[in-house]
Write a protein that holds these residues in place. Structure first.
Motif, short mmCIF file in Angstrom:
data_model
loop_
_atom_site.label_atom_id
_atom_site.label_comp_id
_atom_site.label_asym_id
_atom_site.label_seq_id
_atom_site.Cartn_x
_atom_site.Cartn_y
_atom_site.Cartn_z
N UNK A 32 -26.09 -59.19 -14.46
CA UNK A 32 -25.69 -58.21 -14.13
C UNK A 32 -23.81 -57.94 -14.64
N UNK A 33 -23.41 -57.50 -14.27
CA UNK A 33 -21.87 -57.13 -14.48
C UNK A 33 -21.54 -56.53 -12.55
N UNK A 34 -21.51 -57.42 -12.21
CA UNK A 34 -21.39 -57.40 -10.57
C UNK A 34 -19.58 -57.47 -10.29
N UNK A 46 -15.58 -54.49 -21.56
CA UNK A 46 -16.31 -54.36 -20.49
C UNK A 46 -17.69 -53.25 -20.69
N UNK A 47 -17.45 -52.34 -20.23
CA UNK A 47 -17.21 -51.02 -19.72
C UNK A 47 -18.50 -50.94 -21.26
N UNK A 107 -19.07 -52.57 -24.19
CA UNK A 107 -20.12 -53.20 -24.20
C UNK A 107 -21.31 -53.26 -23.88
N UNK A 108 -21.54 -52.70 -22.16
CA UNK A 108 -22.57 -52.24 -21.38
C UNK A 108 -23.39 -50.97 -22.09
N UNK A 109 -22.36 -50.25 -22.30
CA UNK A 109 -23.27 -48.55 -21.66
C UNK A 109 -23.51 -48.98 -23.67
N UNK A 110 -22.87 -49.47 -24.93
CA UNK A 110 -23.60 -49.91 -26.39
C UNK A 110 -24.61 -50.15 -25.80
N UNK A 111 -24.70 -50.95 -24.88
CA UNK A 111 -26.19 -52.04 -24.50
C UNK A 111 -27.58 -50.96 -23.64
N UNK A 122 -23.18 -46.43 -15.85
CA UNK A 122 -22.08 -45.81 -14.85
C UNK A 122 -23.24 -46.43 -13.27
N UNK A 123 -24.30 -46.30 -13.12
CA UNK A 123 -24.57 -47.00 -12.08
C UNK A 123 -24.33 -48.32 -11.33
N UNK A 124 -24.96 -49.08 -12.72
CA UNK A 124 -25.34 -50.75 -12.84
C UNK A 124 -23.26 -50.74 -12.51
#
Length: 302
Positions: free
Chosen positions: A175-177, A189-190, A192-196, A203-205
């Motif tokens: 995860x992205x912590x 970074x955000x 890339x995560x949203x696309x996944x 948003x929560x992660x």
């Protein structure tokens, strides 16, 4: 007896996993002039490359012990090795994995961001950007064989890949912590995560700095498969065969269509993103926070 025979076959495949690809239906390319010798490893001090030119695939292993932190040296060597494979038309796919036990990558090297001057911070962040840009739009098939813990920058590297396979071990969190360290993940970074995994889950992660157990990561879509630890590489090779069965030009154009908008956003704001990072990381409060965290790490090691 059938089980024993199956075990022997699996054992041979794990010892010589390229057999999985060689037995698959894959378009092969004859080695070009100057191509990498398929029988030899190459690489740098921190990145080991195990190529198989006949199969058109290379395994890239991070080897920056103890935790494969993304130092400036590792980032530079990673980019050089990636460029070498991309320039050799023999290769169509890369499997990214770790040579260090129980860790894929702990992420960005905090020592690169603590107690240095602004010029160094700028150089470091530019290298982080460069690696992401090259990986996210690479024409090669990229598969992450995640054989250890995968937080922060390690997670980002896996997210740039076309497919992610995680070992089924409760210690291998992903995860992205960044928020847990008092750091804000940058917009790309955000993105890339949203696309996944989608906007709400991201948003929560991101706000909570969540690190997911393997089953949770699979459920949210952060990884595509969770497999027994001793089957991560063999599974990656099997998956690679499926991806490489697709004509390169069609797959590459589709990948570019899906990802270029995300990449263009960083390209247009690259200098501003570096300036924002340098300004943020240079704050006294952030430096103190990083120093405290590094001191805790030293105490744990002691």
């Amino acid at each position: 007896m059938a089980l024993a025979a199956g075990a022997r076959v699996l054992s041979r495949a794990l010892l010589c996993p390229w057999a999985l690809l060689r037995g698959a239906t894959i378009r092969r390319t004859e080695p070009t002039a100057g191509s990498v010798d398929s029988a030899r490893r190459f690489g740098t001090q921190r990145v080991l490359v195990e190529p198989d030119a006949a199969a058109g695939v290379a395994v890239m292993k991070f080897k920056n012990p103890p935790v494969n932190s993304l130092s400036l040296e590792l980032l530079t060597e990673f980019i050089i090795s990636l460029e070498k494979l991309e320039n050799d038309k023999t290769f169509r796919g890369i499997i990214l994995t770790s040579d260090c036990p129980r860790i894929f990558s702990a992420g960005l090297d905090l020592t690169e961001m603590c107690g240095k001057n602004p010029a160094h911070y700028a150089e470091y962040w530019k290298a982080v950007q460069e690696l992401w840009l090259r990986l996210y739009l690479s024409n090669l098939v990229l598969i992450a064989a995640i054989n250890g813990a995968c937080p922060a920058g390690g997670c980002l590297i896996s997210l740039t890949c076309d497919y992610r396979i995680l070992a089924d071990n409760p210690k291998y969190l992903i995860g992205l912590n960044e928020t847990l360290l008092g750091i804000v993940a940058p917009f790309w970074f955000k993105d890339t995560l949203v696309n996944t995994i989608g906007h709400r889950a991201s948003e929560q992660a991101l706000q909570l700095g969540l690190l997911f157990l393997p089953a949770e990561a699979l459920q949210v879509g952060l990884v595509d498969q969770v497999v027994p630890e001793d089957q991560v590489l063999s599974t990656a090779l099997s998956v690679m065969a499926r991806w490489m069965a697709i004509p390169d030009h069609a797959r590459q154009l589709t990948k570019n269509m899906m990802r270029k908008t995300t990449v263009d956003r960083l390209v247009k704001q690259r200098d501003a993103d570096i300036q924002n990072f340098v300004s943020f990381i240079s704050r006294d409060s952030i430096q103190k926070s990083l120093q405290m965290y590094l001191e805790k790490l030293k105490q744990k090691k002691g």
